[in-house]
Write an enzyme that holds these catalytic residues in place. Structure first.
Site, PDB file in Angstrom:
ATOM      1  N   ASP A  12     -29.279 -60.074 -11.044  1.00 39.71           N
ATOM      2  CA  ASP A  12     -30.723 -60.722 -11.382  1.00 39.71           C
ATOM      3  C   ASP A  12     -31.307 -61.599 -10.433  1.00 39.71           C
ATOM      4  OD1 ASP A  12     -30.251 -59.096 -13.707  1.00 39.71           O
ATOM      5  OD2 ASP A  12     -28.886 -60.816 -14.366  1.00 39.71           O
ATOM      6  N   HIS A  40     -33.548 -53.442 -12.780  1.00 40.14           N
ATOM      7  CA  HIS A  40     -34.248 -54.361 -12.101  1.00 40.14           C
ATOM      8  C   HIS A  40     -35.712 -54.374 -12.757  1.00 40.14           C
ATOM      9  CE1 HIS A  40     -31.688 -53.836  -8.712  1.00 40.14           C
ATOM     10  NE2 HIS A  40     -31.760 -52.472  -8.800  1.00 40.14           N
TER      11      HIS A  40
HETATM   12  P1  GDP Z   1     -32.693 -57.638  -9.980  1.00 35.97           P
HETATM   13  O1  GDP Z   1     -31.580 -56.895 -10.567  1.00 35.97           O
HETATM   14  O2  GDP Z   1     -32.147 -58.470  -8.770  1.00 35.97           O
HETATM   15  O3  GDP Z   1     -33.805 -56.983  -9.522  1.00 35.97           O
HETATM   16  O4  GDP Z   1     -33.234 -58.928 -10.860  1.00 35.97           O
HETATM   17  P2  GDP Z   1     -33.942 -58.671 -12.337  1.00 35.97           P
HETATM   18  O5  GDP Z   1     -35.001 -57.978 -12.162  1.00 35.97           O
HETATM   19  O6  GDP Z   1     -33.004 -58.416 -13.340  1.00 35.97           O
HETATM   20  O7  GDP Z   1     -34.146 -60.197 -12.683  1.00 35.97           O
HETATM   21  C1  GDP Z   1     -35.150 -60.981 -11.763  1.00 35.97           C
HETATM   22  C2  GDP Z   1     -36.364 -61.409 -12.795  1.00 35.97           C
HETATM   23  O8  GDP Z   1     -36.967 -62.446 -12.119  1.00 35.97           O
HETATM   24  C3  GDP Z   1     -37.212 -60.473 -13.297  1.00 35.97           C
HETATM   25  O9  GDP Z   1     -37.825 -60.642 -14.430  1.00 35.97           O
HETATM   26  C4  GDP Z   1     -38.370 -60.579 -12.078  1.00 35.97           C
HETATM   27  O10 GDP Z   1     -39.758 -60.081 -12.641  1.00 35.97           O
HETATM   28  C5  GDP Z   1     -38.205 -62.012 -12.018  1.00 35.97           C
HETATM   29  N1  GDP Z   1     -38.499 -62.526 -10.712  1.00 35.97           N
HETATM   30  C6  GDP Z   1     -38.391 -61.953  -9.437  1.00 35.97           C
HETATM   31  N2  GDP Z   1     -38.723 -62.911  -8.385  1.00 35.97           N
HETATM   32  C7  GDP Z   1     -39.249 -64.059  -9.160  1.00 35.97           C
HETATM   33  C8  GDP Z   1     -39.837 -65.168  -8.450  1.00 35.97           C
HETATM   34  O11 GDP Z   1     -39.927 -65.621  -7.534  1.00 35.97           O
HETATM   35  N3  GDP Z   1     -40.329 -66.159  -9.557  1.00 35.97           N
HETATM   36  C9  GDP Z   1     -40.274 -65.649 -10.958  1.00 35.97           C
HETATM   37  N4  GDP Z   1     -40.941 -66.781 -11.858  1.00 35.97           N
HETATM   38  N5  GDP Z   1     -39.651 -64.703 -11.315  1.00 35.97           N
HETATM   39  C10 GDP Z   1     -39.223 -63.702 -10.427  1.00 35.97           C
END
Ligand code: GDP
Length: 426
Positions: A12, A40
């Site tokens: 995440d 994701h």
């Molecule tokens: P992944 O599995 O590594 O791709 O991560 P996830 O998608 O499960 O979780 C990351 C969350 O953080 C998601 O809801 C994204 O939309 C959000 N996100 C990613 N980068 C940023 C950021 O720089 N700022 C904010 N506020 N949210 C972010």
């Protein structure tokens, strides 16, 4: 040129967003491990998506999305995921599935569920997607490879062999209904017909693509600390989450992976059980959870509230090292803008001694966080595109983390959208 995008923490970290962003300049995006057990979240022109099995490059016309041999391939899930994005107006993506990928079967999900119930309070906090039983079968050599679906004699024999061993457990250990060979065979035939249009000799395809100078992204799922070998065993996932495994799970030479973009989160979050040294609780945690990610820190697959904590420099440094990070994308920094002061974990105290080395799990369970505090910046940094325009305290936080982890932070993500990124100039 092959680049890997992997996580340094517990997952995440925002790998999906970084992959989606870099996919714009890439030809091929490959998932190389894991299955539909984690997701994701991606926000782009088409809307908001939670992808579980498809690589985060499926939103562009020019990319090819690949499911590598290392993935736990849930065929109906994949088809459903393709349909769900097409229904939202995304052009039908070009998808290839490795003929050496193995098939996640319905009984894997059942065994996962039965075992979690049997272990009760001692369970691993599985998402019950069948991942652990799937990989166990793969290495016990009773898994079903995609290629085998296309040979009737082979698949018939396999199914009988599977029923023989599984039914002993179902009857005597779990006391559950037995598998029926004819029914299972029928499922295999259905799966064969569903997957046929996508099947490809992926390793050979990538070999040619590398020769032609194509840009290839390997997209990791979860993060270093969930790696079977190097993570917080046994509270880990059942496949390797490391960039090194990208070579195996995609079928390419390890030396072709030139760049390992390791995604590090500006604070900590984790799902499931397991040691989590910098964890916070109560109102402090609730507030960070509510403000975190995009609309709160809840699991993309399960909706479970994520456990929250301050940035853990010990775990993140280790997480970067074990990935072989060549650069770091530092994400969700915007979320911390509400804090007067920001605690950061810079050491672990274990049996009265302070260490900066990430220990094995037995010792990790005893670790207490050694915290320091950095001043907050108390403003919204979303929308900023230039590093110098970030508030001084925010830059200090980034540079402090960079020093602690020992890898250059080349990208700072300050929002969930594709464009919410600050590329740091050298
Ligand atoms: P992944 O599995 O590594 O791709 O991560 P996830 O998608 O499960 O979780 C990351 C969350 O953080 C998601 O809801 C994204 O939309 C959000 N996100 C990613 N980068 C940023 C950021 O720089 N700022 C904010 N506020 N949210 C972010």
């Amino acid at each position: 040129m092959v680049r890997a995008i992997v996580g340094a923490n517990w997952g995440d970290e925002g790998k999906g967003k970084i992959t989606d962003m870099l996919a714009k300049e890439s030809d091929i995006i490959v998932r190389f491990q894991g299955g539909s057990n984690a997701g994701h979240t991606i926000i782009n022109n088409y809307g908001k998506f939670a992808l579980h099995l498809l690589p985060s490059g499926v939103f562009y016309n020019h990319t090819t999305s690949i499911i590598g041999n290392g993935v736990a391939l849930n065929i109906p899930y994949l088809i459903q995921e393709i349909n769900s994005i097409v229904e939202k107006g995304v052009p039908k993506p070009r998808i290839l599935v490795s003929d050496r990928a193995q098939v996640l079967m319905p009984y894997h999900v059942l065994f996962d569920t039965y075992e979690e119930a049997r272990l009760a309070g001692k369970s691993f906090g599985s998402t019950k997607s069948g991942i652990a039983p799937f990989y166990a079968d793969k290495y016990a050599k009773i898994g079903i490879q995609v290629s085998e679906l296309f040979d009737e004699a082979v698949i018939r024999e396999k199914v009988e062999q599977i029923c023989e061993t599984k039914n002993v457990l179902l009857e005597h250990l779990y006391h559950k209904p037995l598998l029926d060979a004819a029914e299972l065979l029928d499922t295999c035939y259905q799966y064969r017909d569903m997957i046929e249009p996508y099947v490809c000799d992926v390793s050979s395809y990538l070999h040619e693509a590398i020769k032609e100078g194509k840009t290839i992204l390997l997209e990791g799922q979860l993060g270093s600390l969930k790696d079977t070998d190097h993570g917080i065993y046994p509270m880990v996932t059942s496949s390797s989450t490391l960039a090194a495994y990208g070579a195996i799970g995609a079928g390419i030479p390890p030396y072709e992976i030139k760049d390992i973009i390791t995604v590090v989160k500006a604070y900590s979050s984790a799902v499931g059980a397991g040691a989590f040294v910098s964890e916070i609780f109560g109102d402090e945690a609730d507030e960070l959870r509510r403000r975190g990610g995009d609309g709160g820190e809840f699991g993309a697959t399960t909706g479970r509230p994520r456990r929250m904590g301050w940035f853990d420099a010990v775990a993140s440094r280790y997480g970067c090292r074990i990935q072989g990070a060549t650069e770091v994308a530092f994400t969700v920094l915007d979320v911390l803008g509400y804090l007067d002061e920001i605690p950061v974990c810079i050491g672990y105290e274990i049996d009265g001694e302070v260490t900066k080395e990430f220990p094995t799990t037995v010792k990790l369970e005893k670790a207490k966080p050694v915290l320091t505090t950095l001043p907050g910046w108390k403003c919204d940094i979303r929308g900023i595109r230039k590093y110098e325009e970030l508030p001084e305290n925010c830059r200090n936080y980034i540079e402090f983390v960079e020093k602690e982890i020992g890898v250059p932070i080349t990208m700072v993500s300050n929002g969930p959208g594709r464009d919410d990124i600050i590329m740091r100039e050298e």
